[in-house]
Design a protein around this motif. Sequence first.
Motif, PDB file in Angstrom:
ATOM      1  N   PRO A   1      27.697  -6.257 -52.218  1.00  0.00           N
ATOM      2  CA  PRO A   1      26.458  -5.830 -52.870  1.00  0.00           C
ATOM      3  C   PRO A   1      26.718  -5.245 -54.251  1.00  0.00           C
ATOM      4  N   VAL A   2      25.659  -5.153 -55.023  1.00  0.00           N
ATOM      5  CA  VAL A   2      25.770  -4.476 -56.309  1.00  0.00           C
ATOM      6  C   VAL A   2      26.089  -3.019 -56.034  1.00  0.00           C
ATOM      7  N   SER A   3      26.828  -2.396 -56.939  1.00  0.00           N
ATOM      8  CA  SER A   3      27.248  -1.014 -56.743  1.00  0.00           C
ATOM      9  C   SER A   3      26.033  -0.117 -56.532  1.00  0.00           C
TER      10      SER A   3
ATOM     11  N   ASP B   1      26.887  -9.671 -55.720  1.00  0.00           N
ATOM     12  CA  ASP B   1      25.731  -9.277 -56.518  1.00  0.00           C
ATOM     13  C   ASP B   1      26.215  -8.447 -57.705  1.00  0.00           C
ATOM     14  N   GLU B   2      26.247  -9.065 -58.877  1.00  0.00           N
ATOM     15  CA  GLU B   2      26.695  -8.433 -60.121  1.00  0.00           C
ATOM     16  C   GLU B   2      28.065  -7.733 -59.956  1.00  0.00           C
TER      17      GLU B   2
ATOM     18  N   ILE C   1      26.124 -13.209 -59.151  1.00  0.00           N
ATOM     19  CA  ILE C   1      25.047 -12.974 -60.105  1.00  0.00           C
ATOM     20  C   ILE C   1      25.665 -12.412 -61.378  1.00  0.00           C
ATOM     21  N   SER C   2      25.251 -12.960 -62.501  1.00  0.00           N
ATOM     22  CA  SER C   2      25.794 -12.517 -63.779  1.00  0.00           C
ATOM     23  C   SER C   2      24.682 -12.379 -64.806  1.00  0.00           C
ATOM     24  N   HIS C   3      24.805 -11.353 -65.648  1.00  0.00           N
ATOM     25  CA  HIS C   3      23.886 -11.192 -66.776  1.00  0.00           C
ATOM     26  C   HIS C   3      24.546 -11.586 -68.096  1.00  0.00           C
ATOM     27  N   ASP C   4      25.768 -12.075 -68.011  1.00  0.00           N
ATOM     28  CA  ASP C   4      26.512 -12.448 -69.217  1.00  0.00           C
ATOM     29  C   ASP C   4      26.567 -13.967 -69.324  1.00  0.00           C
TER      30      ASP C   4
ATOM     31  N   VAL D   1      13.476 -12.139 -61.550  1.00  0.00           N
ATOM     32  CA  VAL D   1      13.232 -13.525 -61.138  1.00  0.00           C
ATOM     33  C   VAL D   1      13.715 -13.803 -59.716  1.00  0.00           C
ATOM     34  N   GLY D   2      14.309 -12.804 -59.051  1.00  0.00           N
ATOM     35  CA  GLY D   2      14.681 -12.983 -57.649  1.00  0.00           C
ATOM     36  C   GLY D   2      16.122 -13.374 -57.389  1.00  0.00           C
ATOM     37  N   LYS D   3      17.025 -13.059 -58.311  1.00  0.00           N
ATOM     38  CA  LYS D   3      18.430 -13.457 -58.119  1.00  0.00           C
ATOM     39  C   LYS D   3      19.040 -12.769 -56.890  1.00  0.00           C
ATOM     40  N   SER D   4      18.872 -11.458 -56.796  1.00  0.00           N
ATOM     41  CA  SER D   4      19.412 -10.726 -55.646  1.00  0.00           C
ATOM     42  C   SER D   4      18.709 -11.127 -54.360  1.00  0.00           C
TER      43      SER D   4
END
Length: 339
Positions: free
Chosen positions: A107-109, A184-185, A216-219, A64-67
Amino acid sequence: MSIGELMMEFKTLFKDDEEVVTEGPAEIIMKDVSFGYDEEPVIRDINITINEPGLYCIVGPNGVGKSTLIKCMCKILNITSGDVTINGRSVKEIKHKDIAKYIGYVPVSTGDVFSMSVLETILVGCQNKNDSDESKMRAVYKSMNLLNIGDLSSKNFGELSAGQHQKVAIARGLVQRPKVLILDEPTANLDVKYQVYVTELLRALAEHEKMIVLMISHDLNMSAKYAHKVIMMAKPGIIHQIGDPEDVITKENVEKVYGVHCKIIQDDDYGVPIVILGQSMMDEEGNIDVDPNMLLMEELENGKGSREINSKVLGRVSQGIQGRSEERTGEQEYQRQMD
């Protein structure tokens, strides 16, 4: 040591900072922002105003474009239309070097491997600070203490696990001590204990340092408990709702945006909603609602790929390669300005 005691340590990271870009309250405004590759938008007509300190959790399903949203905020990606302003100044007019002073980006890992030690990797985050070497080193050691990675200081960054990489990246963001911290996550690759610890830490940073922290979270349950505000995104790259956790993380929103049946109960101890997930939602024929791209790939794997389908897939692959190339260029420019 409690989170509150750690915050007292954090307050002394820098004693004599020369604040120029980061003076005054923070404000980020995205007005009618869209971004895409070629003619395909990833995010569209985004309107957000963030001008109060707090922990903002950006949630939503994959794709959906979160990053993309947060990379447009800090000019890692150049927006297609609209405008992003930082304290009234358009990012189009601000150099990456000045944005890096104002916004810390984690950034995300990734699989990137550096030949530097952990201490040196974190020290990179201090390079835009007009502080003494002693002050910078003190900040690095205290940030490592916050993330419980002091014992890794002399280890080579490339030898660390994915979870350790993530902690080092967060520590490097913290030593920038920006007005806005974007992650980012940040809890990706962390075990449950450190997912909770890092999220608690970020909320405490927002409260004690009057910072804007976006992650940003997926939880959904972690977001419901710790976020001051939740930004929920949905297909096709739009903002579905922004507000308090209890107003955004609802049965209606979760089922509509994620396509999953759920039950929402109120936790009496913490006063937050808890999401209990059920089954994936089915269409009228009893099939799980899936992304059209996945259907294309399934047809190809089953030998039903037509020239038209092949053309569509190859076109999307080309867009993906182009998009990642642009992102890497933006990320490299951001990091170069910090070096």
